[in-house]
Design a protein around this motif. Structure first.
Motif, PDB file in Angstrom:
ATOM      1  N   MET A   1       0.846  -1.196   0.000  1.00 60.37           N
ATOM      2  CA  MET A   1       0.000   0.000   0.000  1.00 60.37           C
ATOM      3  C   MET A   1       0.879   1.242   0.000  1.00 60.37           C
ATOM      4  N   GLY A   2       0.566   2.225  -0.861  1.00 58.02           N
ATOM      5  CA  GLY A   2       1.339   3.436  -0.925  1.00 58.02           C
ATOM      6  C   GLY A   2       1.139   4.294   0.305  1.00 58.02           C
ATOM      7  N   ARG A   3       2.137   5.141   0.571  1.00 55.27           N
ATOM      8  CA  ARG A   3       2.061   6.004   1.745  1.00 55.27           C
ATOM      9  C   ARG A   3       0.840   6.916   1.676  1.00 55.27           C
ATOM     10  N   ARG A   4       0.520   7.409   0.472  1.00 50.62           N
ATOM     11  CA  ARG A   4      -0.621   8.307   0.338  1.00 50.62           C
ATOM     12  C   ARG A   4      -1.920   7.611   0.715  1.00 50.62           C
ATOM     13  N   ASN A   5      -2.086   6.353   0.255  1.00 47.99           N
ATOM     14  CA  ASN A   5      -3.301   5.602   0.590  1.00 47.99           C
ATOM     15  C   ASN A   5      -3.398   5.346   2.088  1.00 47.99           C
ATOM     16  N   LYS A   6      -2.258   5.016   2.691  1.00 48.51           N
ATOM     17  CA  LYS A   6      -2.272   4.748   4.129  1.00 48.51           C
ATOM     18  C   LYS A   6      -2.642   6.005   4.915  1.00 48.51           C
ATOM     19  N   LEU A   7      -2.092   7.129   4.514  1.00 47.87           N
ATOM     20  CA  LEU A   7      -2.410   8.379   5.205  1.00 47.87           C
ATOM     21  C   LEU A   7      -3.887   8.740   5.042  1.00 47.87           C
ATOM     22  N   GLU A   8      -4.443   8.453   3.879  1.00 41.19           N
ATOM     23  CA  GLU A   8      -5.860   8.720   3.652  1.00 41.19           C
ATOM     24  C   GLU A   8      -6.720   7.842   4.547  1.00 41.19           C
ATOM     25  N   ARG A   9      -6.310   6.598   4.725  1.00 40.04           N
ATOM     26  CA  ARG A   9      -7.060   5.702   5.607  1.00 40.04           C
ATOM     27  C   ARG A   9      -6.993   6.182   7.051  1.00 40.04           C
ATOM     28  N   PHE A  10      -5.817   6.622   7.467  1.00 41.44           N
ATOM     29  CA  PHE A  10      -5.683   7.146   8.826  1.00 41.44           C
ATOM     30  C   PHE A  10      -6.594   8.354   9.033  1.00 41.44           C
ATOM     31  N   LYS A  11      -6.677   9.200   8.030  1.00 36.71           N
ATOM     32  CA  LYS A  11      -7.537  10.379   8.118  1.00 36.71           C
ATOM     33  C   LYS A  11      -8.996   9.980   8.255  1.00 36.71           C
ATOM     34  N   GLN A  12      -9.414   8.980   7.486  1.00 35.46           N
ATOM     35  CA  GLN A  12     -10.803   8.520   7.557  1.00 35.46           C
ATOM     36  C   GLN A  12     -11.093   7.876   8.909  1.00 35.46           C
ATOM     37  N   ASN A  13     -10.122   7.184   9.474  1.00 39.81           N
ATOM     38  CA  ASN A  13     -10.305   6.629  10.819  1.00 39.81           C
ATOM     39  C   ASN A  13     -10.527   7.740  11.842  1.00 39.81           C
ATOM     40  N   GLU A  14      -9.800   8.841  11.676  1.00 41.16           N
ATOM     41  CA  GLU A  14      -9.951   9.967  12.592  1.00 41.16           C
ATOM     42  C   GLU A  14     -11.353  10.567  12.507  1.00 41.16           C
ATOM     43  N   GLU A  15     -11.930  10.529  11.319  1.00 39.67           N
ATOM     44  CA  GLU A  15     -13.243  11.139  11.105  1.00 39.67           C
ATOM     45  C   GLU A  15     -14.394  10.191  11.397  1.00 39.67           C
ATOM     46  N   ASN A  16     -14.150   8.886  11.316  1.00 39.73           N
ATOM     47  CA  ASN A  16     -15.232   7.923  11.451  1.00 39.73           C
ATOM     48  C   ASN A  16     -15.569   7.697  12.929  1.00 39.73           C
ATOM     49  N   PRO A  17     -16.806   7.927  13.324  1.00 44.40           N
ATOM     50  CA  PRO A  17     -17.173   7.772  14.745  1.00 44.40           C
ATOM     51  C   PRO A  17     -17.153   6.330  15.238  1.00 44.40           C
ATOM     52  N   ASN A  18     -17.059   5.338  14.332  1.00 46.20           N
ATOM     53  CA  ASN A  18     -17.026   3.954  14.821  1.00 46.20           C
ATOM     54  C   ASN A  18     -15.615   3.482  15.152  1.00 46.20           C
ATOM     55  N   VAL A  19     -14.622   4.369  15.076  1.00 40.87           N
ATOM     56  CA  VAL A  19     -13.246   4.039  15.447  1.00 40.87           C
ATOM     57  C   VAL A  19     -12.858   4.822  16.690  1.00 40.87           C
ATOM     58  N   VAL A  20     -12.420   4.107  17.726  1.00 41.30           N
ATOM     59  CA  VAL A  20     -11.905   4.724  18.949  1.00 41.30           C
ATOM     60  C   VAL A  20     -10.388   4.561  18.926  1.00 41.30           C
ATOM     61  N   GLN A  21      -9.671   5.654  18.948  1.00 43.95           N
ATOM     62  CA  GLN A  21      -8.219   5.603  18.851  1.00 43.95           C
ATOM     63  C   GLN A  21      -7.602   6.811  19.538  1.00 43.95           C
ATOM     64  N   PRO A  22      -6.265   6.794  19.728  1.00 42.02           N
ATOM     65  CA  PRO A  22      -5.612   7.929  20.387  1.00 42.02           C
ATOM     66  C   PRO A  22      -5.975   9.247  19.721  1.00 42.02           C
ATOM     67  N   GLY A  23      -6.231  10.250  20.556  1.00 38.62           N
ATOM     68  CA  GLY A  23      -6.578  11.566  20.057  1.00 38.62           C
ATOM     69  C   GLY A  23      -8.068  11.842  20.011  1.00 38.62           C
ATOM     70  N   LYS A  24      -8.872  10.789  20.166  1.00 40.64           N
ATOM     71  CA  LYS A  24     -10.320  10.979  20.176  1.00 40.64           C
ATOM     72  C   LYS A  24     -10.830  11.056  21.621  1.00 40.64           C
ATOM     73  N   PRO A  25     -11.903  11.784  21.843  1.00 42.36           N
ATOM     74  CA  PRO A  25     -12.388  12.019  23.218  1.00 42.36           C
ATOM     75  C   PRO A  25     -12.645  10.749  24.021  1.00 42.36           C
ATOM     76  N   LEU A  26     -13.229   9.732  23.411  1.00 46.70           N
ATOM     77  CA  LEU A  26     -13.597   8.540  24.173  1.00 46.70           C
ATOM     78  C   LEU A  26     -12.408   7.636  24.504  1.00 46.70           C
ATOM     79  N   TYR A  27     -11.300   7.831  23.845  1.00 43.73           N
ATOM     80  CA  TYR A  27     -10.179   6.893  23.969  1.00 43.73           C
ATOM     81  C   TYR A  27      -9.721   6.706  25.414  1.00 43.73           C
TER      82      TYR A  27
END
Length: 224
Positions: A1-27
């Motif tokens: 997977m290219g770096r650009r695609n991976k970064l885009e996926r990380f961005k979508q994880n940050e925006e998607n409310p069904n993902v709990v991860q570092p940096g999000k309020p519920l984490y």
């Protein structure tokens, strides 16, 4: 997977409310509050640990819409796949937690979980890696602490060595309702409980001629 695609996926994880991860309020506050603050219901909670792309998380969620499912993995680009599937298919009973499995007790309270699935984990064949095997005694202790008194633990693998190791470890544990098979596809009753869900790795393993091993049990707490 290219770096650009991976970064885009990380961005979508940050925006998607069904993902709990570092940096999000519920984490940092979700422990003991998954039903109240994440799912907003009082239904059972089922975990898929080291979930990868979350095939079991979303597959079981489709089969059991009246239960809550959480896939746990440290790889954000992997859980992105399950997160996107859940979003695109309107699965409101699905969440993903990005963390290491050894830290799982930081995010779930004792007795908060009703069922755990460990599906095709890294077998960690080196003796020096024994403590990292997800069926090692230290992980079983965590699972027992997280599960309700009648909670189920499921383990599925293509690796015969890891399966036999797990059977040996379990000899030192008080368990009940124990069932296992070294060839899941020949056990119709047990196979039916998987709802034809297969991970990407399982499809590969079966194509190569590997047998799928499976067991399930509940911890015997000596109550009643």
């Amino acid at each position: 997977m290219g770096r650009r695609n991976k970064l885009e996926r990380f961005k979508q994880n940050e925006e998607n409310p069904n993902v709990v991860q570092p940096g999000k309020p519920l984490y940092d506050t979700i422990k003991g509050k998954w039903r109240e603050e994440f799912f907003k219901n009082d239904r059972d909670i089922v975990l898929e640990l080291a979930c990868g792309r979350g095939e079991y998380t979303v597959g079981l969620a489709q089969a059991y819409p009246d239960r809550n499912f959480v896939g746990v993995d440290i790889k954000g680009d992997r859980i992105w796949k399950g997160s996107q599937f859940a979003t695109q298919n309107g699965l409101q009973n699905v969440g993903f937690l990005r963390t290491f499995i050894q830290n799982i007790e930081q995010y779930f309270a004792p007795g908060e979980v009703n069922e755990i699935w460990v599906v095709h984990p890294d077998p960690r064949p080196k003796d020096s890696d024994e403590r990292r095997r997800l069926t090692n005694a230290r992980f079983l202790t965590m699972y027992k602490n997280l599960l309700t008194t009648d909670g189920w633990l499921h383990f599925k693998t293509d690796n015969a060595g890891l399966f036999e190791y797990t059977l040996e470890v379990l000899k030192d544990w008080k368990i009940k309702d124990f069932e296992f098979t070294r060839d899941l596809y020949k056990e119709e009753k047990l196979l039916a409980q998987h709802h034809d869900i297969k991970t990407r790795y399982e499809l590969k393993f079966v194509a190569e001629g590997h047998k799928i091993h499976y067991l399930k049990f509940r911890f015997d707490r000596g109550e009643g």
